[in-house]
Design an enzyme around this catalytic site. Structure first.
Site, PDB file in Angstrom:
ATOM      1  N   ASP A  12       0.854  -1.193   0.000  1.00  0.00           N
ATOM      2  CA  ASP A  12       0.000   0.000   0.000  1.00  0.00           C
ATOM      3  C   ASP A  12       0.887   1.240   0.000  1.00  0.00           C
ATOM      4  O   ASP A  12       2.087   1.172   0.284  1.00  0.00           O
ATOM      5  CB  ASP A  12      -0.928   0.018   1.219  1.00  0.00           C
ATOM      6  CG  ASP A  12      -1.830   1.253   1.253  1.00  0.00           C
ATOM      7  OD1 ASP A  12      -2.425   1.570   0.202  1.00  0.00           O
ATOM      8  OD2 ASP A  12      -1.922   1.916   2.293  1.00  0.00           O
ATOM      9  N   TYR A  44      -0.520   8.659  -2.488  1.00  0.00           N
ATOM     10  CA  TYR A  44      -0.492   8.406  -3.929  1.00  0.00           C
ATOM     11  C   TYR A  44      -1.641   9.116  -4.642  1.00  0.00           C
ATOM     12  O   TYR A  44      -1.563   9.379  -5.834  1.00  0.00           O
ATOM     13  CB  TYR A  44      -0.621   6.901  -4.207  1.00  0.00           C
ATOM     14  CG  TYR A  44       0.633   6.091  -4.029  1.00  0.00           C
ATOM     15  CD1 TYR A  44       1.756   6.603  -3.369  1.00  0.00           C
ATOM     16  CD2 TYR A  44       0.702   4.791  -4.520  1.00  0.00           C
ATOM     17  CE1 TYR A  44       2.896   5.836  -3.200  1.00  0.00           C
ATOM     18  CE2 TYR A  44       1.841   4.014  -4.359  1.00  0.00           C
ATOM     19  CZ  TYR A  44       2.934   4.537  -3.695  1.00  0.00           C
ATOM     20  OH  TYR A  44       4.058   3.761  -3.537  1.00  0.00           O
ATOM     21  N   GLY A  45      -2.707   9.401  -3.910  1.00  0.00           N
ATOM     22  CA  GLY A  45      -3.944   9.868  -4.530  1.00  0.00           C
ATOM     23  C   GLY A  45      -3.877  11.225  -5.192  1.00  0.00           C
ATOM     24  O   GLY A  45      -4.773  11.599  -5.943  1.00  0.00           O
ATOM     25  N   CYS A  75      -4.219  -1.009  -2.228  1.00  0.00           N
ATOM     26  CA  CYS A  75      -4.277   0.447  -2.416  1.00  0.00           C
ATOM     27  C   CYS A  75      -5.180   0.707  -3.609  1.00  0.00           C
ATOM     28  O   CYS A  75      -4.897   0.242  -4.715  1.00  0.00           O
ATOM     29  CB  CYS A  75      -2.869   0.988  -2.670  1.00  0.00           C
ATOM     30  SG  CYS A  75      -2.786   2.737  -3.108  1.00  0.00           S
ATOM     31  N   ASN A  76      -6.266   1.429  -3.397  1.00  0.00           N
ATOM     32  CA  ASN A  76      -7.206   1.699  -4.483  1.00  0.00           C
ATOM     33  C   ASN A  76      -6.557   2.484  -5.613  1.00  0.00           C
ATOM     34  O   ASN A  76      -6.793   2.213  -6.790  1.00  0.00           O
ATOM     35  CB  ASN A  76      -8.421   2.463  -3.951  1.00  0.00           C
ATOM     36  CG  ASN A  76      -9.288   1.627  -3.035  1.00  0.00           C
ATOM     37  OD1 ASN A  76      -8.984   1.469  -1.855  1.00  0.00           O
ATOM     38  ND2 ASN A  76     -10.361   1.079  -3.571  1.00  0.00           N
ATOM     39  N   CYS A 185     -10.823   3.907  -0.171  1.00  0.00           N
ATOM     40  CA  CYS A 185      -9.390   3.999   0.126  1.00  0.00           C
ATOM     41  C   CYS A 185      -9.147   3.131   1.347  1.00  0.00           C
ATOM     42  O   CYS A 185      -9.921   3.182   2.314  1.00  0.00           O
ATOM     43  CB  CYS A 185      -8.979   5.450   0.394  1.00  0.00           C
ATOM     44  SG  CYS A 185      -7.300   5.650   1.038  1.00  0.00           S
TER      45      CYS A 185
END
EC number: 5.1.1.3
Length: 257
Positions: A12, A44-45, A75-76, A185
């Site tokens: 993640d 990361y988003g 991790c989405n 998330c």
């Protein structure tokens, strides 16, 4: 070492994927797990796609060097931008996670379905395709939540800061009927109790951890890769920040009830 005895890798952008790891460990208690959190580069988003891809491949290479038999991208955001590339490049089962919209729709409670997620997850084509399946018949509203993973990375999972953040996000829905909230998330399950408080426990809260863990078990079983002997598995956690505090927080979240 036979392939059955090798560990399962989890990855993640930080500590969020531990929420998925917990479910997987319940479902597969004989297995060993290696978890890699990239807290040095979180979140990361809000990053560019190519940067997320590079970071994800770096993490995967690290886990592959440890001899994993399967990989869960917990991790989405990383799933939405890299899962197909990963499957093309590595010859092991690779399981991703995506917002659990289908279970929310199947509840058939009526009312709005809110999908909390990072800006990148909501902007990706994979999410648009998911929305296309249901948007004609369901009232679905994406809710970007930038900044929330960073709070959780600091170990802030309850209290006034989290309450006020969520209250601000959900205040516009005070007069609406919410049927369910999809946690898009893997960091978000750690603030579920505060989310229930903010929404007065009126909505079902759904995350994809169980579905992902079940798919992991299914793929390992179909490939005859499950551990058979009667044993208790172990969890080993690594983090790109390489400091004791983040490792301690990771184990604390793993053991949190």
């Amino acid at each position: 070492m036979s392939i059955n005895d090798k560990p399962i890798g989890f990855f993640d952008s930080g500590v969020g994927g531990i929420s998925v790891l917990k479910e997987a460990f319940k479902l597969l208690p004989k297995e060993d797990f290696l978890y890699y959190g990239d807290s040095k580069n979180t979140p990361y988003g809000t990053k560019k796609v190519e940067e997320v891809k590079a970071l994800t491949f770096n993490a995967t290479d690290f886990l592959m060097s440890k001899g994993i038999k399967a990989l869960v991208v917990a991790c989405n955001t990383a799933t939405s931008v890299t899962i197909n590339d990963l499957r093309e490049n590595y010859d092991i089962p690779i399981i991703g996670i995506e917002p659990a919209l289908k279970p929310a729709v199947e509840l058939k409670k009526g009312g709005k379905i809110i999908i909390m997620a990072t800006p990148m997850t909501l902007a990706e084509k994979k999410f648009a395709n998911l929305m296309d399946l249901y948007k004609e018949t369901e009232d679905i509203e994406p809710l970007p939540c930038p900044g929330l993973p960073e709070l959780i990375e600091q170990g802030i999972v309850s209290g006034d800061v989290i309450y006020n953040y969520l209250k601000d996000k959900f205040s516009k829905y005070d007069d609406e009927k919410i049927s369910s909230i999809v946690l898009g998330c893997t960091h978000y399950p750690f603030v579920e109790e505060t989310l229930k408080e903010v929404t007065h426990n009126k909505a079902c809260i759904i995350d994809g951890s169980f579905g992902t863990s079940r798919e992991l078990k299914r793929q390992l079983k179909n490939s005859n890769m499950l551990r058979e002997e009667n044993r208790v598995g172990k969890v080993t956690i690594f983090n790109s920040r390489e400091d004791k505090d983040i490792i301690d927080l990771s184990y604390k979240l793993f053991n949190m009830k």
